[in-house]
Design a protein around this motif. Structure first.
Motif, PDB file in Angstrom:
ATOM      1  N   VAL A   1       0.744  -1.322   0.088  1.00  0.00           N
ATOM      2  CA  VAL A   1       0.129   0.120   0.011  1.00  0.00           C
ATOM      3  C   VAL A   1       0.986   1.358   0.003  1.00  0.00           C
ATOM      4  CG1 VAL A   1      -1.679   1.268   1.173  1.00  0.00           C
ATOM      5  CG2 VAL A   1      -1.678  -1.398   1.275  1.00  0.00           C
ATOM      6  N   PHE A   2       0.820   2.050  -1.189  1.00  0.00           N
ATOM      7  CA  PHE A   2       1.542   3.086  -1.118  1.00  0.00           C
ATOM      8  C   PHE A   2       0.816   4.381  -0.684  1.00  0.00           C
ATOM      9  CE2 PHE A   2       2.942   0.552  -4.982  1.00  0.00           C
ATOM     10  CZ  PHE A   2       4.229   0.610  -4.637  1.00  0.00           C
ATOM     11  N   PHE A   3       1.512   5.083   0.018  1.00  0.00           N
ATOM     12  CA  PHE A   3       0.568   6.247   0.356  1.00  0.00           C
ATOM     13  C   PHE A   3       1.553   7.873   0.353  1.00  0.00           C
ATOM     14  CE2 PHE A   3       3.497   5.255   4.024  1.00  0.00           C
ATOM     15  CZ  PHE A   3       4.160   6.345   4.372  1.00  0.00           C
ATOM     16  N   ILE A   4       0.706   8.819   0.311  1.00  0.00           N
ATOM     17  CA  ILE A   4       1.301  10.143   0.018  1.00  0.00           C
ATOM     18  C   ILE A   4       0.535  11.076   1.316  1.00  0.00           C
ATOM     19  CG2 ILE A   4       1.240  12.522  -1.216  1.00  0.00           C
ATOM     20  CD1 ILE A   4       1.453  10.435  -3.532  1.00  0.00           C
ATOM     21  N   ARG A   5       1.096  11.324   2.325  1.00  0.00           N
ATOM     22  CA  ARG A   5       0.784  12.081   3.272  1.00  0.00           C
ATOM     23  C   ARG A   5       1.003  13.506   3.283  1.00  0.00           C
ATOM     24  NH1 ARG A   5       2.653   8.421   7.536  1.00  0.00           N
ATOM     25  NH2 ARG A   5       0.492   7.345   7.028  1.00  0.00           N
ATOM     26  N   ASP A   6       0.158  14.440   3.572  1.00  0.00           N
ATOM     27  CA  ASP A   6       0.713  15.759   4.248  1.00  0.00           C
ATOM     28  C   ASP A   6       0.003  16.291   5.416  1.00  0.00           C
ATOM     29  OD1 ASP A   6      -2.053  17.351   3.700  1.00  0.00           O
ATOM     30  OD2 ASP A   6      -1.923  16.312   1.866  1.00  0.00           O
ATOM     31  N   ASN A   7       0.260  17.347   6.044  1.00  0.00           N
ATOM     32  CA  ASN A   7       0.003  17.952   6.965  1.00  0.00           C
ATOM     33  C   ASN A   7      -0.657  19.202   6.721  1.00  0.00           C
ATOM     34  OD1 ASN A   7       2.109  19.344   6.498  1.00  0.00           O
ATOM     35  ND2 ASN A   7       3.053  19.419   8.643  1.00  0.00           N
ATOM     36  N   GLY A   8      -1.540  19.325   5.662  1.00  0.00           N
ATOM     37  CA  GLY A   8      -2.075  20.235   5.273  1.00  0.00           C
ATOM     38  C   GLY A   8      -3.450  20.543   5.719  1.00  0.00           C
ATOM     39  N   ALA A   9      -4.168  21.240   4.813  1.00  0.00           N
ATOM     40  CA  ALA A   9      -5.726  21.598   5.466  1.00  0.00           C
ATOM     41  C   ALA A   9      -6.562  20.443   5.750  1.00  0.00           C
ATOM     42  CB  ALA A   9      -6.330  22.387   4.023  1.00  0.00           C
ATOM     43  N   GLY A  10      -6.507  19.447   4.968  1.00  0.00           N
ATOM     44  CA  GLY A  10      -7.215  17.974   5.309  1.00  0.00           C
ATOM     45  C   GLY A  10      -8.458  18.373   4.994  1.00  0.00           C
TER      46      GLY A  10
ATOM     47  N   VAL B   1      -8.727   7.200   1.135  1.00  0.00           N
ATOM     48  CA  VAL B   1      -8.033   8.324   1.845  1.00  0.00           C
ATOM     49  C   VAL B   1      -8.668   8.514   3.310  1.00  0.00           C
ATOM     50  CG1 VAL B   1      -9.903  10.168   1.215  1.00  0.00           C
ATOM     51  CG2 VAL B   1      -7.904  11.059   1.575  1.00  0.00           C
ATOM     52  N   VAL B   2      -7.681   8.889   4.111  1.00  0.00           N
ATOM     53  CA  VAL B   2      -7.912   9.244   5.496  1.00  0.00           C
ATOM     54  C   VAL B   2      -7.436  10.478   5.757  1.00  0.00           C
ATOM     55  CG1 VAL B   2      -7.263   8.461   7.868  1.00  0.00           C
ATOM     56  CG2 VAL B   2      -7.364   6.710   6.198  1.00  0.00           C
ATOM     57  N   ALA B   3      -8.441  11.374   6.373  1.00  0.00           N
ATOM     58  CA  ALA B   3      -8.062  12.982   6.526  1.00  0.00           C
ATOM     59  C   ALA B   3      -8.790  13.342   7.861  1.00  0.00           C
ATOM     60  CB  ALA B   3      -8.542  13.396   5.243  1.00  0.00           C
ATOM     61  N   GLU B   4      -8.357  14.499   8.156  1.00  0.00           N
ATOM     62  CA  GLU B   4      -9.174  15.303   9.460  1.00  0.00           C
ATOM     63  C   GLU B   4      -8.717  16.844   9.008  1.00  0.00           C
ATOM     64  OE1 GLU B   4      -8.529  15.394  13.910  1.00  0.00           O
ATOM     65  OE2 GLU B   4      -7.740  13.596  12.871  1.00  0.00           O
ATOM     66  N   PRO B   5      -9.840  17.651   9.126  1.00  0.00           N
ATOM     67  CA  PRO B   5      -9.630  19.055   8.841  1.00  0.00           C
ATOM     68  C   PRO B   5      -8.491  19.491   9.666  1.00  0.00           C
ATOM     69  CG  PRO B   5     -12.068  18.473   9.398  1.00  0.00           C
ATOM     70  CD  PRO B   5     -11.308  17.332   9.592  1.00  0.00           C
ATOM     71  N   ALA B   6      -7.715  20.425   8.926  1.00  0.00           N
ATOM     72  CA  ALA B   6      -6.470  21.119   9.665  1.00  0.00           C
ATOM     73  C   ALA B   6      -5.381  20.345  10.087  1.00  0.00           C
ATOM     74  CB  ALA B   6      -6.887  21.998  10.719  1.00  0.00           C
ATOM     75  N   LYS B   7      -5.285  18.852   9.868  1.00  0.00           N
ATOM     76  CA  LYS B   7      -4.311  18.038  10.341  1.00  0.00           C
ATOM     77  C   LYS B   7      -3.581  17.396   9.101  1.00  0.00           C
ATOM     78  CE  LYS B   7      -5.183  17.265  14.941  1.00  0.00           C
ATOM     79  NZ  LYS B   7      -5.668  16.180  16.394  1.00  0.00           N
ATOM     80  N   GLY B   8      -4.394  17.388   8.077  1.00  0.00           N
ATOM     81  CA  GLY B   8      -3.889  16.752   6.935  1.00  0.00           C
ATOM     82  C   GLY B   8      -4.532  15.616   6.438  1.00  0.00           C
ATOM     83  N   ALA B   9      -4.061  15.071   5.218  1.00  0.00           N
ATOM     84  CA  ALA B   9      -4.459  13.924   4.458  1.00  0.00           C
ATOM     85  C   ALA B   9      -3.709  13.085   4.032  1.00  0.00           C
ATOM     86  CB  ALA B   9      -5.292  14.450   3.299  1.00  0.00           C
ATOM     87  N   THR B  10      -4.102  11.788   4.255  1.00  0.00           N
ATOM     88  CA  THR B  10      -3.063  10.583   3.536  1.00  0.00           C
ATOM     89  C   THR B  10      -4.071   9.952   2.414  1.00  0.00           C
ATOM     90  OG1 THR B  10      -2.260  10.409   5.705  1.00  0.00           O
ATOM     91  CG2 THR B  10      -1.659   8.743   4.166  1.00  0.00           C
TER      92      THR B  10
END
Lengths: 141, 667
Positions: B596-605, B650-659
């Motif tokens: 499972v590849f992932f691209i994660r950010d700590n952005g807006a989510g 996708v797994v995401a949370e507002p203001a914490k980012g998305a993966t």
């Protein structure tokens, strides 16, 4: 800089005028001959006697009657025009159109940008290159 | 008449008359002589010295010597050859004359002697009596020996013994149980070994018991009643009588009782035959017959000449002929005229010992209708292994044939439909392509016009417009450009699903490096930490995967735009660990064992409640003024991943980012 005409093969009146305007803006004074369909372009180049050969043909692909690729094919098939610089200027970005154009002997392929400023810049560069920089092959006449 | 004869006559008691007159005496003497000569008892009269004085013709016949030959012979003469009852030679001192001399009594009787005669007469047997005649002063005058012929009697006795022995042997060795009963009382008189062994009871158990007292009969009362019936009818027969052996085994017997007379005495003979094996065989045969009868397949027996020998119920049902109609008929009656050769061929194969399995052909019913059948034919052999016929199992395969035809026609229809659909699809694809071409070409031209002429307006008449007017025209140009971009992306999306896919090794890590480097180049002022796992490869189309990586990384880049400490990560979760690392709030849970590849950010989510919209084209979760975009990027990424057979979620949370996670099958 040659003063030979530019043959613009284009059926959209707005595009014709914008192109002419772009040439004017870029201080290109060469006469612009407009052929509004493929047949008219071939008539000018091959059928009607006494026409001056253009320095460059700006050829759209999607044209009434005879389309751009067919026009290009016939230009390259005739020994009088087989070396004539033909630049495809089109809206199409389809890979197939590009590949076919180059296969049939297009000298260049340019996609018309939507943004007029970009369009003007592209036309200006075209003019500079094909009319000033490029040494046109000797014409049959 | 001499003195000796007178003595003998006196001794016989019949001639004791005194001599009165010579003529009377003469007459009497002649009568006696006549009687003596014709007497059926052999008489030999010896003198005191044992020499024979005279004998009668019967004695000659019995002893095999003429009167003359006997005259004068003594007891010790070797010409005598007496034998005892047991066939041994009688020693001379036991000869009747010698015995009579040594016996204290004057008369003996009853000794049985024989004389061996040459065949065919065989031995002659007689009962021998002796008597000593004495004169008045007791002096021995004569020895009289009488021979009573008992040859017939002895022979009959011998025959009886032989017969008795024979029947005894029969009784002892019989392979049927035999029980002899007293007809009056029902008491067992004799029982043969076979029955005692069969029932496991000793001889003694039977003897002296009444037959219904013996435990092995299941129903005593019935047997006592039967015994009465037997006494009345002299004959009773049980077809199948259940008996129980001493060790509790149940056996079936055939029981036949007869009453007959022995010496005017009624005797019952019971013959008991163990029919357990026969009963079992019969039951087995009945069972097999029932199987044949109840089979759904026609089972037909035929001999090697092709004549039908048996015909079961299913054969009746399938062909419409009854057994009585078909048994004895040639099996070729079932064969259509154009297939007669086929039956000959089958018979030839059977004769050569071959079996014929699942031979599919056509046979005729009674009503003349052809029937699709499958034949299985095996040769039937007798116990010596000689071929005597064939059994033919005929299965009605009409239904199957129909089903097969149905399947064929359905398949054909399906293929036709697939062909039609494919053609339709191809046509639709062509249409879509030409539509896309038109859109690309024709829709953009007016936009260029709008932009071009707005620009012309600004350029040529800008001085006649106030700032607001120029601002409006700038808006017109901006919108035209935006629409141009939308058209471009729409075309790209449609190209993604149309373009032919290649499959080769793709270095995703290198791709990520390249894309992030380009983004960094465009926005040099941004500080973004990027973490890229090295050496992540997969199989797929490099151009399409480039689009996926581009879209996902551009998103991460874009949505971390407002982050003070932006961080973008590209990595992989090795198979097996995926479920532990992914929250239950996934938009599309993984069911794969691929990496499972992932691209994660700590952005807006974003709020996970909206993930359903995320992958649909032109759907956006952010305002244009916040984060510009067309909403095509994720739709393209999903389309490409799906075309590769992978999944994206996708797994995401507002203001914490998305993966964003995605898998790509490695096969």
């Amino acid at each position: 800089m040659t003063n030979r005409p530019i043959l613009l093969v284009e059926d959209n009146p707005s595009d014709i005028k914008l192109t002419q305007r772009a040439f004017a803006k870029s201080n290109i004074a060469n006469p612009v001959i407009v052929a509004e369909d493929g047949q008219a372009a071939l008539d000018y180049l091959l059928n009607d006697a006494g026409n001056e050969m253009p320095a460059v043909v700006l050829l759209d692909l999607k044209l009434p009657r005879i389309d751009g690729l067919e026009v290009l094919k016939r230009i390259r098939a005739d020994k009088r025009t087989r070396l004539l610089p033909v630049v495809i200027v089109t809206t199409s970005k389809e890979e197939q159109d590009m590949v076919e154009s180059y296969s049939l002997g297009a000298n260049s392929y340019i996609r018309k940008p939507v943004k007029f400023a970009d369009f003007t810049a592209a036309v200006a560069q075209l003019g500079v290159y094909w009319l000033a920089l490029n040494e046109a092959p000797p014409t049959g006449k | 008449m001499n003195e000796d004869l007178q003595d003998f006559a006196r001794s016989e008691g019949g001639l004791a008359a005194p001599r009165k007159e010579a003529s009377i005496l003469q007459e009497s003497e002649e009568k006696f002589w006549d009687l003596f000569q014709n007497l059926q008892i052999g008489v030999v009269v010896h003198g005191p010295d044992t020499a024979i004085l005279y004998s009668n013709p019967m004695a000659s016949r019995l002893l095999g010597l003429t009167t003359d030959q006997m005259q004068g012979k003594t007891a010790t003469d070797s010409a005598w050859s007496f034998i005892r009852e047991d066939g041994t030679r009688l020693p001379p001192d036991e000869y009747p004359v010698n015995r009579a001399l040594v016996t204290p009594e004057d008369a003996t009787s009853g000794s049985i002697l024989g004389i061996r005669r040459p065949e065919p007469e065989g031995s002659v047997w007689f009962k021998c009596d002796t008597r000593l005649n004495r004169n008045a002063n007791g002096q021995l005058r004569q020895i009289v020996i009488t021979f009573f012929d008992i040859t017939m009697h002895i022979r009959a006795e011998e025959a009886l013994t032989a017969s008795e022995t024979r029947y005894r042997r029969l009784f002892e060795t019989a392979k049927d149980g035999i029980l002899i009963l007293d007809a009056e009382t029902g008491m067992v008189v004799d029982v043969n070994p076979f029955l005692t062994e069969l029932l496991g009871l000793s001889h003694e158990v039977f003897l002296g018991r009444k037959v219904w007292e013996l435990g092995f009969f299941k129903d005593i009362a019935a047997n006592e009643a039967k015994f009465a019936e037997l006494q009345a009818q002299k004959y009773v027969r049980y077809e199948n009588l259940p008996l129980e052996t001493a060790d509790g085994r149940r056996i079936a017997v055939e029981f036949v009782s007869n009453v007959y007379l022995v010496n005017h005495q009624e005797v019952i003979q019971c013959n008991i035959r163990d029919i357990s094996a026969r009963t079992r065989a019969e039951a087995e045969q009945a069972h097999l017959a029932a199987i044949v009868q109840s089979s759904d397949d026609a089972i037909i027996g035929k001999n090697l000449q092709g004549i039908i020998t048996s015909w079961n119920a299913a054969a009746e049902k399938i062909f419409g002929y009854s057994a009585s109609e078909m048994v004895g008929q040639p099996v070729s009656r079932l064969v259509p005229p154009d297939r007669q050769a086929e039956e000959e061929d089958i018979l030839a194969r059977i004769r050569s010992g071959e079996n014929v399995l699942h031979y599919e052909t056509v046979r005729l019913c009674k009503d003349g209708k052809p029937l699709d059948v499958s034949l299985t034919i095996s040769s039937i052999k007798d116990t010596a292994g000689r071929q005597i016929g064939a059994s033919k199992i005929v299965r009605d395969i009409t239904e199957r044939k129909l089903a097969e035809e149905k399947i064929y026609s359905l398949n054909a229809k399906l293929e036709q439909r697939v062909k039609e659909r494919t053609t339709e699809l191809e046509a639709a694809n062509k249409e879509l392509e030409s539509f896309a071409y038109s859109v690309s070409h024709d829709l953009r031209a007016p936009l260029r016009g709008i932009d071009g002429w707005s620009s012309a307006l600004v350029e040529d008449y800008g001085d006649k417009l106030d700032d607001q007017g120029r601002e409006y025209l700038a808006q017109v140009c901006g919108e035209a450009q935006r629409m141009g971009q939308l058209i471009d992306e729409l075309l790209q999306l449609s190209r993604l699903t149309r373009a032919e896919m290649r499959r080769e090794q793709v270095d995703l890590s290198a791709m990520a490096h390249g894309i992030l480097a380009a983004l960094r180049q465009q926005e040099r002022q941004r500080q973004v930490e990027t973490v890229i796992s090295s050496g992540l490869h997969t199989m797929g189309d490099p151009q399409l995967l480039q689009v996926v990586m581009q879209n996902l990384l551009e998103n991460a880049w874009k949505f971390t735009g407002k982050c003070a400490e932006a961080r973008i990560e590209f990595g992989v979760i090795e198979k097996g660990n995926a479920s532990g690392l992914i929250s239950t709030q996934t938009s599309n849970p993984p069911t794969t064992s691929s990496p499972v590849f992932f691209i994660r950010d700590n952005g807006a989510g974003f709020d996970m409640a909206h993930t359903a919209k995320l992958f649909a084209p032109f759907q956006r979760l952010h305002r244009q003024s916040e984060f510009p975009g067309t909403g095509v990027g994720l739709a393209s990424a999903q389309r490409i991943i799906h075309r590769h057979g992978g999944r994206i979620w996708v797994v995401a949370e507002p203001a914490k980012g998305a993966t964003f996670y995605f898998t790509l099958p490695t096969h």
